[in-house]
Scaffold this motif. Structure first.
Motif, PDB file in Angstrom:
ATOM      1  N   CYS A 139       0.902  -1.210  -0.085  1.00 14.48           N
ATOM      2  CA  CYS A 139       0.035   0.147  -0.102  1.00 14.48           C
ATOM      3  C   CYS A 139       0.917   1.037   0.195  1.00 14.48           C
ATOM      4  O   CYS A 139       1.804   1.397   0.908  1.00 14.48           O
ATOM      5  CB  CYS A 139      -1.023   0.046   1.436  1.00 14.48           C
ATOM      6  N   TRP A 140       0.663   2.121  -0.832  1.00 13.91           N
ATOM      7  CA  TRP A 140       1.634   3.320  -0.985  1.00 13.91           C
ATOM      8  C   TRP A 140       1.315   4.294  -0.040  1.00 13.91           C
ATOM      9  O   TRP A 140       2.070   5.184   0.291  1.00 13.91           O
ATOM     10  CB  TRP A 140       1.409   3.842  -2.307  1.00 13.91           C
ATOM     11  N   TYR A 141       0.327   4.198   0.816  1.00 17.03           N
ATOM     12  CA  TYR A 141       0.133   5.244   2.035  1.00 17.03           C
ATOM     13  C   TYR A 141       0.951   4.394   3.154  1.00 17.03           C
ATOM     14  O   TYR A 141       1.615   5.358   3.807  1.00 17.03           O
ATOM     15  CB  TYR A 141      -1.361   5.251   2.423  1.00 17.03           C
ATOM     16  N   PHE A 142       0.805   3.251   3.331  1.00 19.32           N
ATOM     17  CA  PHE A 142       1.791   2.718   4.378  1.00 19.32           C
ATOM     18  C   PHE A 142       3.240   2.845   3.902  1.00 19.32           C
ATOM     19  O   PHE A 142       4.143   3.177   4.730  1.00 19.32           O
ATOM     20  CB  PHE A 142       1.491   1.060   4.079  1.00 19.32           C
ATOM     21  N   ARG A 143       3.544   2.809   2.589  1.00 17.47           N
ATOM     22  CA  ARG A 143       5.009   2.987   2.117  1.00 17.47           C
ATOM     23  C   ARG A 143       5.474   4.235   2.173  1.00 17.47           C
ATOM     24  O   ARG A 143       6.791   4.646   2.133  1.00 17.47           O
ATOM     25  CB  ARG A 143       5.176   2.426   0.899  1.00 17.47           C
ATOM     26  N   ASN A 144       4.783   5.489   2.287  1.00 11.66           N
ATOM     27  CA  ASN A 144       5.189   6.714   2.308  1.00 11.66           C
ATOM     28  C   ASN A 144       5.145   7.212   3.817  1.00 11.66           C
ATOM     29  O   ASN A 144       3.969   7.234   4.310  1.00 11.66           O
ATOM     30  CB  ASN A 144       4.032   7.444   1.375  1.00 11.66           C
ATOM     31  N   GLU A 145       6.178   7.647   4.172  1.00 10.54           N
ATOM     32  CA  GLU A 145       6.648   8.296   5.442  1.00 10.54           C
ATOM     33  C   GLU A 145       5.738   9.489   5.647  1.00 10.54           C
ATOM     34  O   GLU A 145       5.444   9.766   6.902  1.00 10.54           O
ATOM     35  CB  GLU A 145       7.865   8.948   5.292  1.00 10.54           C
ATOM     36  N   GLU A 146       5.163  10.454   4.844  1.00 11.91           N
ATOM     37  CA  GLU A 146       4.403  11.499   4.968  1.00 11.91           C
ATOM     38  C   GLU A 146       2.984  10.790   5.580  1.00 11.91           C
ATOM     39  O   GLU A 146       2.396  11.883   5.946  1.00 11.91           O
ATOM     40  CB  GLU A 146       4.209  12.135   3.726  1.00 11.91           C
ATOM     41  N   PHE A 147       2.573   9.631   5.165  1.00 18.91           N
ATOM     42  CA  PHE A 147       1.189   9.458   5.671  1.00 18.91           C
ATOM     43  C   PHE A 147       1.160   8.693   7.004  1.00 18.91           C
ATOM     44  O   PHE A 147       1.578   7.565   6.894  1.00 18.91           O
ATOM     45  CB  PHE A 147       0.378   8.397   4.554  1.00 18.91           C
ATOM     46  N   PRO A 148       0.729   9.197   8.016  1.00 16.03           N
ATOM     47  CA  PRO A 148       0.485   8.384   9.273  1.00 16.03           C
ATOM     48  C   PRO A 148      -0.543   7.667   9.216  1.00 16.03           C
ATOM     49  O   PRO A 148      -1.698   7.906   9.854  1.00 16.03           O
ATOM     50  CB  PRO A 148       0.485   9.312  10.198  1.00 16.03           C
ATOM     51  N   CYS A 149      -0.487   6.421   8.590  1.00 22.18           N
ATOM     52  CA  CYS A 149      -1.920   5.622   8.296  1.00 22.18           C
ATOM     53  C   CYS A 149      -2.130   4.701   9.323  1.00 22.18           C
ATOM     54  O   CYS A 149      -1.268   4.585  10.237  1.00 22.18           O
ATOM     55  CB  CYS A 149      -1.755   4.804   7.103  1.00 22.18           C
ATOM     56  N   LEU A 150      -3.339   4.005   9.461  1.00 20.07           N
ATOM     57  CA  LEU A 150      -3.815   3.149  10.608  1.00 20.07           C
ATOM     58  C   LEU A 150      -2.476   2.113  10.984  1.00 20.07           C
ATOM     59  O   LEU A 150      -2.297   2.061  12.158  1.00 20.07           O
ATOM     60  CB  LEU A 150      -4.922   2.460  10.079  1.00 20.07           C
ATOM     61  N   LYS A 151      -1.966   1.650   9.857  1.00 19.36           N
ATOM     62  CA  LYS A 151      -0.823   0.423  10.085  1.00 19.36           C
ATOM     63  C   LYS A 151       0.114   0.995  10.760  1.00 19.36           C
ATOM     64  O   LYS A 151       1.002   0.323  11.474  1.00 19.36           O
ATOM     65  CB  LYS A 151      -0.594  -0.068   8.974  1.00 19.36           C
ATOM     66  N   LYS A 152       0.629   2.452  10.687  1.00 20.50           N
ATOM     67  CA  LYS A 152       1.644   2.940  11.503  1.00 20.50           C
ATOM     68  C   LYS A 152       1.174   3.696  12.566  1.00 20.50           C
ATOM     69  O   LYS A 152       2.022   4.429  13.033  1.00 20.50           O
ATOM     70  CB  LYS A 152       2.408   3.913  10.317  1.00 20.50           C
ATOM     71  N   GLY A 153      -0.040   3.467  13.184  1.00 24.60           N
ATOM     72  CA  GLY A 153      -0.287   3.851  14.421  1.00 24.60           C
ATOM     73  C   GLY A 153      -1.198   5.323  14.235  1.00 24.60           C
ATOM     74  O   GLY A 153      -1.675   5.852  15.362  1.00 24.60           O
ATOM     75  N   GLY A 154      -1.375   5.561  13.092  1.00 27.10           N
ATOM     76  CA  GLY A 154      -2.218   6.962  12.745  1.00 27.10           C
ATOM     77  C   GLY A 154      -3.534   6.640  12.954  1.00 27.10           C
ATOM     78  O   GLY A 154      -4.211   5.539  13.267  1.00 27.10           O
ATOM     79  N   SER A 155      -4.459   7.548  12.532  1.00 27.78           N
ATOM     80  CA  SER A 155      -6.140   7.410  12.868  1.00 27.78           C
ATOM     81  C   SER A 155      -6.829   7.363  11.538  1.00 27.78           C
ATOM     82  O   SER A 155      -8.364   6.997  11.667  1.00 27.78           O
ATOM     83  CB  SER A 155      -6.438   8.557  13.640  1.00 27.78           C
ATOM     84  N   THR A 156      -6.244   7.445  10.326  1.00 29.89           N
ATOM     85  CA  THR A 156      -6.932   7.164   9.086  1.00 29.89           C
ATOM     86  C   THR A 156      -6.115   6.145   8.076  1.00 29.89           C
ATOM     87  O   THR A 156      -5.097   5.975   8.311  1.00 29.89           O
ATOM     88  CB  THR A 156      -6.767   8.625   8.463  1.00 29.89           C
ATOM     89  N   CYS A 157      -7.022   5.616   7.546  1.00 31.12           N
ATOM     90  CA  CYS A 157      -6.838   4.760   6.182  1.00 31.12           C
ATOM     91  C   CYS A 157      -7.169   5.676   5.042  1.00 31.12           C
ATOM     92  O   CYS A 157      -8.015   6.036   4.800  1.00 31.12           O
ATOM     93  CB  CYS A 157      -7.652   3.423   6.072  1.00 31.12           C
ATOM     94  N   TYR A 158      -5.983   5.992   4.574  1.00 29.78           N
ATOM     95  CA  TYR A 158      -6.066   7.145   3.293  1.00 29.78           C
ATOM     96  C   TYR A 158      -6.577   6.536   2.223  1.00 29.78           C
ATOM     97  O   TYR A 158      -6.772   7.150   1.131  1.00 29.78           O
ATOM     98  CB  TYR A 158      -4.704   7.819   3.252  1.00 29.78           C
ATOM     99  N   ALA A 159      -6.663   5.170   2.235  1.00 31.08           N
ATOM    100  CA  ALA A 159      -7.171   4.706   0.891  1.00 31.08           C
ATOM    101  C   ALA A 159      -8.430   4.718   0.798  1.00 31.08           C
ATOM    102  O   ALA A 159      -9.155   4.840  -0.283  1.00 31.08           O
ATOM    103  CB  ALA A 159      -6.742   3.080   0.792  1.00 31.08           C
ATOM    104  N   VAL A 160      -9.218   4.979   1.608  1.00 32.63           N
ATOM    105  CA  VAL A 160     -10.901   5.069   1.601  1.00 32.63           C
ATOM    106  C   VAL A 160     -11.110   6.174   0.740  1.00 32.63           C
ATOM    107  O   VAL A 160     -11.728   5.854  -0.104  1.00 32.63           O
ATOM    108  CB  VAL A 160     -11.488   5.197   3.013  1.00 32.63           C
ATOM    109  N   ASP A 161     -10.739   7.392   0.970  1.00 32.93           N
ATOM    110  CA  ASP A 161     -10.863   8.453   0.153  1.00 32.93           C
ATOM    111  C   ASP A 161      -9.792   8.782  -0.861  1.00 32.93           C
ATOM    112  O   ASP A 161      -9.799   9.795  -1.497  1.00 32.93           O
ATOM    113  CB  ASP A 161     -11.255   9.864   1.052  1.00 32.93           C
TER     114      ASP A 161
END
Lengths: 205, 327
Positions: free
Chosen positions: B119-141
């Protein structure tokens, strides 16, 4: 440490970068091994530690941190610049070297892991001024445009032909599909890989 | 990448001793194709890497007639094994298509199964996604054209491993070692959905290692993997399927149908399996099973095209296993 290069009087961008890099590394040498807390485990680094690499039939001793890739060790420490640093993520093939007879992306392997392996680069294919038959074929078949991907393609083709001297077109395509050419000269790369004997051993001045 | 210490483990005991219970702090290094890229992008920042290329690197027959594949076996070695190819084409076909020759030459069976999502959001340092402990799955929108079409989130990755899917189809067992000994996990139980395990994709604890993939005796099963790709190399499939069909004559006695690149884990389809069971293997039966396989798919905003691709992959995997023409 890298062996002393004879006759290197000039001052180039590369030797300048190397000097700067060496200072940084020397400052990082704090002691080779540390034992982890509470465990009987022999850990190396994170400071630089001595390693030995067998590249193109020559042994090189150098000190690197564990995080240094084989590609960076070859290019910035040993001045072996055939393998190119392009994507640095194992996606382009420009850094391809032959390791124990198989092609690998040297950007995606740690130098410390490559100890005890037989490493070959494009530099090791040429004997003096005599090109390897595959290098010769790349010239004869116009297998390059800008040339930046060429050392990677040549090493990949050599590794293929050493295992399978008469590959089919399909086999050659499959064996070379880990390398990318942005200029798009794939048909001629393929012709070169399929016709390595065309002018073997011809001297180039 | 961040600096780290390095341990060269001679075997599984030493490797496990050098790992620790804290997630992400000490990581096993196999082929390194996935891990070093994650480290260069600061997605993984371990304090220590433990080289596990000293794990078993043999492909061996088991007394019951199955095959035991060491975790350190390379993908090239697996793809080139005549015995593995004869017994489990679903597995060797998948291994032969991973990445590029250079990747297969160093990439290992254990590393392929345990690689992290693409997932490119997981792989991108700029996106604190759910899998990295953030609060959003950026893929949804966001840009979700390669994301999951099955599963309820909250994270919508597709599982990245090509070998995981045939492993589940072939009913493989995974041998796992940890600080207190070893255990055996069914491949079908090994992978975990994000609602159960957000920060990893498997049941493996941070101080455990997958050491062997054990494949049961193939018997009269016919197996195949069929991948649909955007590019023929340097890429992951858009969707793929592995099937294992146990036959009596040309009638299917039992089937396992598993899809890949469609969900956060290898996605088994009991409906497709039921649709095949008791049927003669024909193109029509394959089509019916493929229709059943994608029933209930829930595509995201940009990936409904994957439903048709998954359907085609299932149909063609069945036909390939049956020895029918796929196109």
């Amino acid at each position: 440490m890298a062996p002393k290069k004879k006759d290197e009087p000039g001052f180039s961008r590369r030797s300048f970068l190397k000097t700067v890099g060496a200072g940084g590394v020397a400052a990082g040498v704090l002691g080779p091994a540390s034992t982890a807390e509470g465990q009987n485990v022999k850990a190396i680094g994170p400071a630089a530690s001595p390693i030995q690499l067998n590249v193109n039939g020559k042994f090189h001793r150098l000190e690197v941190e564990p995080r240094v890739t084989l590609l960076d060790a070859l290019r910035t420490r040993l001045n072996i610049t055939g393998p190119k640093r392009v994507c640095d993520r194992g996606s382009c093939g420009a850094c391809t070297v032959i390791l124990d007879g198989r092609t690998v992306y040297s950007c995606s392997m740690l130098a410390i892991e490559a100890q005890g392996k037989v490493i070959r680069t494009a530099e090791g294919l040429t004997e003096g001024t005599v090109l390897h038959s595959v290098q010769r074929a790349f010239c004869d078949h116009d297998g390059l445009m800008c040339g930046f991907c060429t050392p990677g393609f040549v090493t990949a083709a050599v590794a293929l032909l050493e295992k399978n001297p008469k590959p089919t077109r399909q086999e050659a395509r499959k064996a070379l599909d880990g390398n990318i050419c942005r200029c798009g000269t794939y048909p001629r790369v393929l012709e070169a890989a399929l016709n390595p004997k065309s002018a073997a051993g011809v001297k180039r001045g | 990448m961040k600096s780290f210490a390095y341990v060269n483990a001679a075997g599984e005991k030493e490797a496990v001793a050098a790992l620790g219970p804290e997630r992400g702090r000490f990581l096993p290094l196999a082929g390194g194709m996935d891990l070093l890229a994650l480290m260069k992008d600061y997605i993984a920042q371990p304090d220590r890497l433990v080289n596990v290329k000293g794990l078993d690197r043999a492909i061996a027959r088991t007394p019951d007639g199955g095959l035991r594949i060491g975790a350190a076996v390379t993908l090239t070695q697996l793809a080139e094994s005549a015995e593995a190819r004869r017994m489990y084409p679903a597995m060797t076909d998948a291994a032969a298509e991973v990445g590029t020759p250079q990747i297969r030459n160093v990439g290992t069976v254990g590393g392929n199964i345990n690689q992290r999502p693409r997932c490119w959001y997981f792989r991108n340092e700029e996106f604190p996604c759910l899998k990295k402990g953030g609060s959003t799955c950026y893929a949804v929108d966001g840009e979700n054209q390669y994301h999951a079409i099955f599963g309820d989130g909250p994270c919508h990755i597709v599982h990245p491993s090509s070998l995981a899917v045939p492993s589940v189809a072939l009913n493989a067992k995974f041998r796992v070692v940890g600080p207190t000994g070893e255990r055996v996990v069914d491949a079908g139980e090994y992978f975990q959905m994000p609602d159960r395990n957000l920060f990893g994709e498997t049941v493996l604890a941070p101080n455990e290692l997958l050491t062997h993939v054990m494949l049961p005796p193939p018997g009269a099963a016919r197996t195949a993997t069929y991948e649909v790709r955007f590019k023929q190399s340097h890429d992951w499939p858009l969707a793929f399927a592995s099937v294992a069909l146990s036959m009596s004559g040309d009638t299917v006695r039992g089937a396992r149908v598993v899809m890949g690149a469609v969900a956060p884990i290898p996605w088994r389809s009991p409906a497709a399996e039921a649709a095949l069971t008791g049927k003669r293997l024909t193109e029509e039966a394959a089509m019916t099973a493929a229709d059943a396989a994608v029933q209930g798919a829930k595509p995201m905003t940009l990936n409904s095209y994957k439903v048709q691709i998954a359907r085609t992959a299932v149909k063609r995997a069945i036909m390939k296993a049956a020895g029918l023409k796929t196109v």
